[in-house]
Design a protein around this motif. Structure first.
Motif, PDB file in Angstrom:
ATOM      1  N   VAL A 153     -37.400  15.920  76.668  1.00 33.03           N
ATOM      2  CA  VAL A 153     -37.007  17.131  77.400  1.00 33.03           C
ATOM      3  C   VAL A 153     -35.627  16.945  78.014  1.00 33.03           C
ATOM      4  CG1 VAL A 153     -37.593  18.641  79.329  1.00 33.03           C
ATOM      5  CG2 VAL A 153     -39.404  17.803  77.820  1.00 33.03           C
ATOM      6  N   VAL A 154     -35.362  15.768  78.582  1.00 32.34           N
ATOM      7  CA  VAL A 154     -34.030  15.493  79.141  1.00 32.34           C
ATOM      8  C   VAL A 154     -32.957  15.686  78.075  1.00 32.34           C
ATOM      9  CG1 VAL A 154     -32.545  13.693  80.108  1.00 32.34           C
ATOM     10  CG2 VAL A 154     -34.897  13.922  80.918  1.00 32.34           C
ATOM     11  N   ARG A 155     -33.260  15.282  76.852  1.00 33.84           N
ATOM     12  CA  ARG A 155     -32.254  15.338  75.791  1.00 33.84           C
ATOM     13  C   ARG A 155     -32.048  16.736  75.214  1.00 33.84           C
ATOM     14  NH1 ARG A 155     -33.847  10.282  72.102  1.00 33.84           N
ATOM     15  NH2 ARG A 155     -35.948  10.845  72.793  1.00 33.84           N
ATOM     16  N   VAL A 156     -32.834  17.702  75.671  1.00 33.10           N
ATOM     17  CA  VAL A 156     -32.580  19.097  75.312  1.00 33.10           C
ATOM     18  C   VAL A 156     -31.609  19.745  76.309  1.00 33.10           C
ATOM     19  CG1 VAL A 156     -33.660  21.371  74.999  1.00 33.10           C
ATOM     20  CG2 VAL A 156     -34.791  19.344  74.133  1.00 33.10           C
ATOM     21  N   LEU A 157     -31.410  19.142  77.471  1.00 30.56           N
ATOM     22  CA  LEU A 157     -30.601  19.774  78.519  1.00 30.56           C
ATOM     23  C   LEU A 157     -29.171  20.095  78.078  1.00 30.56           C
ATOM     24  CD1 LEU A 157     -31.816  17.866  81.721  1.00 30.56           C
ATOM     25  CD2 LEU A 157     -32.488  20.139  80.910  1.00 30.56           C
ATOM     26  N   PRO A 158     -28.459  19.215  77.357  1.00 28.79           N
ATOM     27  CA  PRO A 158     -27.127  19.625  76.895  1.00 28.79           C
ATOM     28  C   PRO A 158     -27.168  20.884  76.038  1.00 28.79           C
ATOM     29  CG  PRO A 158     -27.379  17.248  76.690  1.00 28.79           C
ATOM     30  CD  PRO A 158     -28.738  17.796  77.035  1.00 28.79           C
ATOM     31  N   ALA A 159     -28.192  21.016  75.192  1.00 30.66           N
ATOM     32  CA  ALA A 159     -28.331  22.224  74.368  1.00 30.66           C
ATOM     33  C   ALA A 159     -28.605  23.446  75.234  1.00 30.66           C
ATOM     34  CB  ALA A 159     -29.446  22.032  73.341  1.00 30.66           C
TER      35      ALA A 159
END
Length: 343
Positions: A19-25
């Motif tokens: 989920v953290v790694r979706v934040l830039p998107a």
């Protein structure tokens, strides 16, 4: 913007690091659609990453239950909620059958997802805008950004926000002021992991703590979450010096604000590692059972320690993962920490 246009749903259920790694998107989508209503479907264990986020309007939380029948009923109700919200655009960052059914339930006119093989369990059957990745070795953050590029958006940075309210900030700040007042910086060391193929030997953690404390410039703070206290106590028992044990972090917000105060974070391929990177803490992370090309932090400063092959198989055997992890000793880890701090 509630009732904004278009109505957009992002889906990534778990785990925390994913989920953290979706934040830039998410930031890219908000910049591209400044007047849109943007919602996020997530499971409860990872929801703290998203609560209070300035780019989101609503968070749809799917609650798992140990009872499979109860979970199925909740899933059906969850899909009904998605249908009632009448989204114009849905983006499936997860790509499993469960999220495919959520996409299907939306009846959205634009349903974005990954092509096979990144999209698994036939979930690609429920999307009508399929994104084929250039390589199967792309970092997860890069993959997620490729999905939003399909909207026509441009990607300029790796911006990340994890919102932490004033009450949590004050509580954590007070703890730090009371605990660390000798003028030394502190290093967060997070030993617990949820999968054995990611577990750096605990005796190595003990040795690393001793090396950092013997350096004379640092305090060491061992962090842990629910059910992980025994792991931390085992690390302390193996130490010759005295690292501090943090209080149990009651939620992800407390950990996020704690780690952003640290001079450095050290740990394995875990959700806390990705939160530390998102909070701009320098990160040294050790890999064994997962491919660093896909799962290492992209944000700098960071350093990845990995002793496996350059092109590991999709599934690394447990015995191989443990061999790779044991090949990285505490002295190597200490040197990497000092080099990163100097840089």
């Amino acid at each position: 913007m509630i009732n904004g246009v278009p109505r957009i749903l992002l889906i990534r259920l778990s785990a925390i690091g994913d989920v953290v790694r979706v934040l830039p998107a998410l930031h890219v989508v908000r910049a591209f659609y400044p007047t849109a209503q943007i919602d996020f479907a997530v499971e409860s264990k990872s929801a703290d990453v998203l609560t209070g986020h300035p780019a989101l309007d609503q968070i749809l939380i799917f609650e798992r239950n140990k009872d499979k029948l109860a979970t199925l009923k909740r899933f059906i109700q969850f899909c009904q909620t998605i249908k009632k919200n009448r989204y114009d655009i849905v983006l499936d960052f997860h790509g499993i059958l469960k999220t495919g059914w959520m996409v299907r339930a939306s009846h959205s006119r634009e349903r974005y997802g990954f092509s096979f093989p990144r999209s698994q369990e036939l979930s690609y059957l429920f999307t009508n805008k399929k994104v084929r990745l250039l390589s199967d070795k792309m970092n997860r953050i890069e993959e997620n950004l490729e999905l939003v590029k399909a909207l026509g958006a441009s990607v300029h940075n790796l911006e990340v926000v994890i919102d932490v309210d004033d009450e949590v900030r004050n509580e954590v700040d007070h703890y730090i002021e009371e605990s660390f007042h000798g003028g030394k910086e502190f290093v967060v060391v997070h030993a617990p992991v949820d999968r054995p193929e990611k577990q750096w030997p605990l005796e190595y953690y003990s040795q690393l703590c001793d090396l950092l404390l013997a350096d004379g410039r640092f305090e060491v703070l061992l962090t842990w979450g629910p059910g992980q206290r025994a792991v931390v106590e085992q690390v302390v028992a193996g130490c010759k010096r005295n690292p501090d044990i943090a209080p149990e972090t009651p939620d992800l917000k407390h950990f996020a604000w704690l780690v952003q105060h640290a001079a450095l974070f050290f740990g394995g391929d875990t959700g806390p590692m990705h939160i530390a990177s998102a909070m701009n803490a320098p990160v040294v992370t050790v890999f064994g059972g997962t491919d660093p090309a896909k799962h290492a932090p992209l944000r700098k400063p960071s350093r990845v320690l990995y002793a496996g092959p350059n092109n590991p198989p999709k599934r690394i055997r447990l015995e191989d993962a443990q061999k790779y992890l044991r090949a990285i000793d505490a002295e190597t880890a200490y040197d990497a920490c000092i080099e990163l701090l100097r840089s």
